[in-house]
Write a protein that holds these residues in place. Structure first.
Motif, PDB file in Angstrom:
ATOM      1  N   ALA A 219     -20.757 -10.800  10.511  1.00 17.89           N
ATOM      2  CA  ALA A 219     -20.076  -9.779  10.427  1.00 17.89           C
ATOM      3  C   ALA A 219     -18.931  -9.633  11.274  1.00 17.89           C
ATOM      4  CB  ALA A 219     -20.166  -7.902   9.976  1.00 17.89           C
ATOM      5  N   PHE A 220     -17.461  -9.196  10.878  1.00 21.77           N
ATOM      6  CA  PHE A 220     -16.115  -8.797  11.606  1.00 21.77           C
ATOM      7  C   PHE A 220     -15.540  -7.715  10.835  1.00 21.77           C
ATOM      8  CE2 PHE A 220     -15.366 -12.557   8.666  1.00 21.77           C
ATOM      9  CZ  PHE A 220     -13.747 -12.044   8.381  1.00 21.77           C
ATOM     10  N   GLN A 221     -13.827  -7.794  11.686  1.00 24.44           N
ATOM     11  CA  GLN A 221     -13.047  -6.483  11.076  1.00 24.44           C
ATOM     12  C   GLN A 221     -11.860  -7.453  11.347  1.00 24.44           C
ATOM     13  OE1 GLN A 221     -13.804  -3.304  13.949  1.00 24.44           O
ATOM     14  NE2 GLN A 221     -15.640  -2.725  12.291  1.00 24.44           N
ATOM     15  N   GLU A 222     -11.219  -6.817  10.590  1.00 18.02           N
ATOM     16  CA  GLU A 222      -9.725  -7.422  10.796  1.00 18.02           C
ATOM     17  C   GLU A 222      -9.418  -7.597  12.303  1.00 18.02           C
ATOM     18  OE1 GLU A 222      -5.043  -6.521   9.025  1.00 18.02           O
ATOM     19  OE2 GLU A 222      -6.269  -5.483   8.633  1.00 18.02           O
ATOM     20  N   ASP A 223      -9.907  -6.109  13.568  1.00 15.05           N
ATOM     21  CA  ASP A 223      -9.237  -6.879  14.603  1.00 15.05           C
ATOM     22  C   ASP A 223      -9.620  -7.803  15.203  1.00 15.05           C
ATOM     23  OD1 ASP A 223      -7.882  -5.460  17.119  1.00 15.05           O
ATOM     24  OD2 ASP A 223     -10.181  -4.722  17.248  1.00 15.05           O
ATOM     25  N   ASP A 224     -10.916  -8.706  14.304  1.00 15.07           N
ATOM     26  CA  ASP A 224     -11.540  -9.806  15.377  1.00 15.07           C
ATOM     27  C   ASP A 224     -10.688 -11.159  15.244  1.00 15.07           C
ATOM     28  OD1 ASP A 224     -13.870  -7.823  16.821  1.00 15.07           O
ATOM     29  OD2 ASP A 224     -14.707  -8.048  14.825  1.00 15.07           O
ATOM     30  N   VAL A 225      -9.852 -10.946  14.248  1.00 15.47           N
ATOM     31  CA  VAL A 225      -9.000 -11.832  14.406  1.00 15.47           C
ATOM     32  C   VAL A 225      -7.673 -12.675  14.757  1.00 15.47           C
ATOM     33  CG1 VAL A 225      -7.802 -13.450  12.120  1.00 15.47           C
ATOM     34  CG2 VAL A 225      -9.961 -11.350  11.474  1.00 15.47           C
ATOM     35  N   VAL A 226      -7.760 -13.960  16.086  1.00 13.32           N
ATOM     36  CA  VAL A 226      -6.746 -13.712  16.614  1.00 13.32           C
ATOM     37  C   VAL A 226      -5.056 -14.792  16.507  1.00 13.32           C
ATOM     38  CG1 VAL A 226      -6.139 -14.113  18.776  1.00 13.32           C
ATOM     39  CG2 VAL A 226      -7.888 -12.690  18.316  1.00 13.32           C
ATOM     40  N   VAL A 227      -4.503 -15.263  15.616  1.00 14.01           N
ATOM     41  CA  VAL A 227      -4.086 -16.516  15.247  1.00 14.01           C
ATOM     42  C   VAL A 227      -3.835 -16.803  16.863  1.00 14.01           C
ATOM     43  CG1 VAL A 227      -1.608 -17.233  14.325  1.00 14.01           C
ATOM     44  CG2 VAL A 227      -2.726 -15.272  13.475  1.00 14.01           C
ATOM     45  N   LEU A 228      -4.254 -18.276  16.547  1.00 16.61           N
ATOM     46  CA  LEU A 228      -3.922 -19.204  17.417  1.00 16.61           C
ATOM     47  C   LEU A 228      -2.383 -19.522  17.619  1.00 16.61           C
ATOM     48  CD1 LEU A 228      -7.036 -21.794  17.647  1.00 16.61           C
ATOM     49  CD2 LEU A 228      -6.656 -20.234  18.641  1.00 16.61           C
ATOM     50  N   ASN A 229      -2.183 -20.171  19.059  1.00 12.79           N
ATOM     51  CA  ASN A 229      -0.152 -20.577  18.866  1.00 12.79           C
ATOM     52  C   ASN A 229       0.241 -19.461  18.196  1.00 12.79           C
ATOM     53  OD1 ASN A 229      -1.196 -22.136  21.450  1.00 12.79           O
ATOM     54  ND2 ASN A 229      -2.249 -23.605  20.232  1.00 12.79           N
ATOM     55  N   GLY A 230       0.309 -18.797  17.723  1.00 13.52           N
ATOM     56  CA  GLY A 230       1.214 -17.933  16.875  1.00 13.52           C
ATOM     57  C   GLY A 230       2.514 -18.258  17.609  1.00 13.52           C
ATOM     58  N   THR A 231       3.565 -17.110  16.752  1.00 14.91           N
ATOM     59  CA  THR A 231       4.356 -16.521  16.811  1.00 14.91           C
ATOM     60  C   THR A 231       4.890 -15.487  17.921  1.00 14.91           C
ATOM     61  OG1 THR A 231       5.125 -15.596  14.864  1.00 14.91           O
ATOM     62  CG2 THR A 231       5.067 -17.734  15.113  1.00 14.91           C
ATOM     63  N   LYS A 232       6.191 -15.493  18.143  1.00 11.32           N
ATOM     64  CA  LYS A 232       6.948 -14.814  19.115  1.00 11.32           C
ATOM     65  C   LYS A 232       5.993 -12.842  18.191  1.00 11.32           C
ATOM     66  CE  LYS A 232      10.387 -16.080  21.723  1.00 11.32           C
ATOM     67  NZ  LYS A 232      11.842 -16.125  21.979  1.00 11.32           N
ATOM     68  N   GLU A 233       6.301 -12.603  17.256  1.00  6.26           N
ATOM     69  CA  GLU A 233       5.783 -11.800  16.728  1.00  6.26           C
ATOM     70  C   GLU A 233       4.321 -11.639  16.356  1.00  6.26           C
ATOM     71  OE1 GLU A 233       7.265 -11.942  12.866  1.00  6.26           O
ATOM     72  OE2 GLU A 233       9.707 -11.118  13.402  1.00  6.26           O
ATOM     73  N   ASP A 234       3.608 -12.409  16.499  1.00 14.51           N
ATOM     74  CA  ASP A 234       2.463 -12.875  16.014  1.00 14.51           C
ATOM     75  C   ASP A 234       1.685 -12.392  17.948  1.00 14.51           C
ATOM     76  OD1 ASP A 234       2.558 -13.314  13.744  1.00 14.51           O
ATOM     77  OD2 ASP A 234       2.517 -15.417  14.139  1.00 14.51           O
ATOM     78  N   VAL A 235       2.126 -12.586  18.511  1.00 12.37           N
ATOM     79  CA  VAL A 235       1.752 -12.753  20.514  1.00 12.37           C
ATOM     80  C   VAL A 235       1.632 -10.952  20.674  1.00 12.37           C
ATOM     81  CG1 VAL A 235       2.336 -13.328  22.475  1.00 12.37           C
ATOM     82  CG2 VAL A 235       2.117 -14.711  21.162  1.00 12.37           C
ATOM     83  N   GLU A 236       2.908 -10.579  19.880  1.00 10.36           N
ATOM     84  CA  GLU A 236       3.740  -9.125  20.097  1.00 10.36           C
ATOM     85  C   GLU A 236       2.454  -7.827  19.998  1.00 10.36           C
ATOM     86  OE1 GLU A 236       6.878  -8.336  19.216  1.00 10.36           O
ATOM     87  OE2 GLU A 236       7.908  -9.491  21.059  1.00 10.36           O
ATOM     88  N   MET A 237       2.121  -8.366  18.600  1.00  5.87           N
ATOM     89  CA  MET A 237       0.799  -7.963  18.019  1.00  5.87           C
ATOM     90  C   MET A 237      -0.412  -7.814  18.536  1.00  5.87           C
ATOM     91  SD  MET A 237      -0.562  -8.849  14.149  1.00  5.87           S
ATOM     92  CE  MET A 237      -0.898  -9.612  14.516  1.00  5.87           C
ATOM     93  N   LEU A 238      -1.084  -9.137  18.862  1.00  8.20           N
ATOM     94  CA  LEU A 238      -2.059  -9.410  19.056  1.00  8.20           C
ATOM     95  C   LEU A 238      -2.101  -8.409  20.835  1.00  8.20           C
ATOM     96  CD1 LEU A 238      -2.302 -13.162  19.017  1.00  8.20           C
ATOM     97  CD2 LEU A 238      -3.798 -11.117  17.475  1.00  8.20           C
ATOM     98  N   LYS A 239      -1.170  -8.732  21.313  1.00  7.99           N
ATOM     99  CA  LYS A 239      -0.877  -8.122  22.766  1.00  7.99           C
ATOM    100  C   LYS A 239      -0.719  -6.488  22.693  1.00  7.99           C
ATOM    101  CE  LYS A 239       2.257  -7.862  27.086  1.00  7.99           C
ATOM    102  NZ  LYS A 239       3.125  -8.305  27.638  1.00  7.99           N
ATOM    103  N   ARG A 240      -0.851  -6.202  21.544  1.00  7.07           N
ATOM    104  CA  ARG A 240      -0.403  -4.251  21.555  1.00  7.07           C
ATOM    105  C   ARG A 240      -1.782  -4.192  21.212  1.00  7.07           C
ATOM    106  NH1 ARG A 240       1.449  -4.284  17.335  1.00  7.07           N
ATOM    107  NH2 ARG A 240       4.031  -4.485  17.997  1.00  7.07           N
ATOM    108  N   ARG A 241      -2.802  -5.465  20.426  1.00  6.76           N
ATOM    109  CA  ARG A 241      -4.363  -4.459  20.650  1.00  6.76           C
ATOM    110  C   ARG A 241      -5.182  -4.779  21.494  1.00  6.76           C
ATOM    111  NH1 ARG A 241      -4.995  -8.193  14.973  1.00  6.76           N
ATOM    112  NH2 ARG A 241      -4.387  -7.399  13.229  1.00  6.76           N
TER     113      ARG A 241
END
Length: 306
Positions: free
Chosen positions: A163-185
């Motif tokens: 089982a997983f949640q939305e917070d457990d999904v991490v995008v591989l080699n994403g864009t700058k926006e993705d990296v900022e969102m992952l850093k905040r999380r």
């Protein structure tokens, strides 16, 4: 100086304009991101791990980086957020059956297809070459394409069933926006973990202090009643101590006359009412105190003596 041979100079030869910005080859950039370790710049080889920002590393390179405590160690942007091995997740990748590696171009007479990738999505079959968005789950480490997660919506992993949640999904080699969102999380997750540790420490300290206070000053219920085991033991001791007293008391109904009660003083054999033959068996009898001269000699006569 020059222009004497009939040559006509052009404008770009005489006037220097602004330099053109060098563009990075997209194919080379994708190959570097998806086939090479972000920390050591070596080819990715199993075991492969990914950080909370979606970057790919060799696990041995991360371990060497964490064990290096020298002052010459340089903290780059690629690994400055990795504080321990718990900050990375080992990936479960699916091999591409069409991948030949370097076997097909050993002679150098074959074109290397950059679109061909080593790993694929186990659900949809897309190749993990950077042309499609891929992501992994922090809970189990399984890797899927983003299209597979969108088309087949489920709350459990498609491979292992975790089982997983939305917070457990991490995008591989994403864009700058993705990296900022992952850093905040990542920052929020680490802050919650710190607060949870502090709360556990405070609860443990409170429980220890309460136990100390209860040991120093026991409650009234313990003083009055006490434990049932202790009361039962005390009552047993009182019963055993009262039993011999009641047996030794004169005129009591329990116990037979003439027999000494349990715990009473023993009388000598000479004062007892037994027969003389029975008394002569003991060393306290007068017959045992005779001298050798008074004692008789026992002689047996048999036929073997003659």
């Amino acid at each position: 100086m020059g222009c004497d041979g009939g040559t006509i100079p052009k404008r770009h030869e005489l006037v220097k304009g602004p330099k053109k910005v060098e563009k990075v080859d997209k194919d080379a950039e994708l190959v570097a991101q998806w086939n090479y370790c972000t920390l050591s710049q070596e080819i990715l080889r199993r075991p492969i791990v990914a950080c909370e920002l979606g970057r790919l590393y060799n696990k041995d390179a991360v371990i060497e980086f964490l064990l290096d405590k020298s002052s010459e160690k340089t903290l780059g942007k690629a690994a400055s957020h990795i504080k321990s091995i718990k900050n990375v997740t080992e990936l479960k990748l699916s091999d591409n059956p069409a991948w030949e590696g370097d076997k097909g171009s050993t002679k150098g007479d074959k074109h290397d297809d950059l679109q061909r990738a080593r790993f694929i999505c186990p659900v949809v079959g897309l190749e993990m070459n950077g042309r499609h968005r891929f992501c992994f789950l922090r809970c189990c480490g399984c890797v899927f394409s983003e299209r597979a997660l969108k088309e087949i919506k489920a709350e459990v992993c498609h491979t292992c069933g975790a089982a997983f949640q939305e917070d457990d999904v991490v995008v591989l080699n994403g864009t700058k926006e993705d990296v900022e969102m992952l850093k905040r999380r990542m920052e929020e997750r680490r802050l919650r973990a710190k607060l949870g540790k502090k709360a556990k420490k405070s609860k443990a300290a409170e429980s220890v202090s309460k136990s100390d206070v209860s040991e120093e000053a026991p409650g009234p219920s313990k003083m009055k009643t006490g434990k049932p085991e202790e009361t039962s033991l005390d009552s047993r001791e009182k019963k055993t101590s009262s039993a011999p007293r009641s047996a030794a008391a004169p005129g009591s109904s329990s116990g037979k006359a003439g027999r000494p009660a349990c715990g009473a003083t023993k009388r000598p054999i000479a004062d007892s009412g037994e027969s003389e033959a029975y008394k002569s068996l003991f060393t306290t009898h007068s017959s045992a105190k005779r001298s050798k001269e008074e004692s008789a000699h026992w002689v047996t006569h048999t036929s073997y003596c003659f």
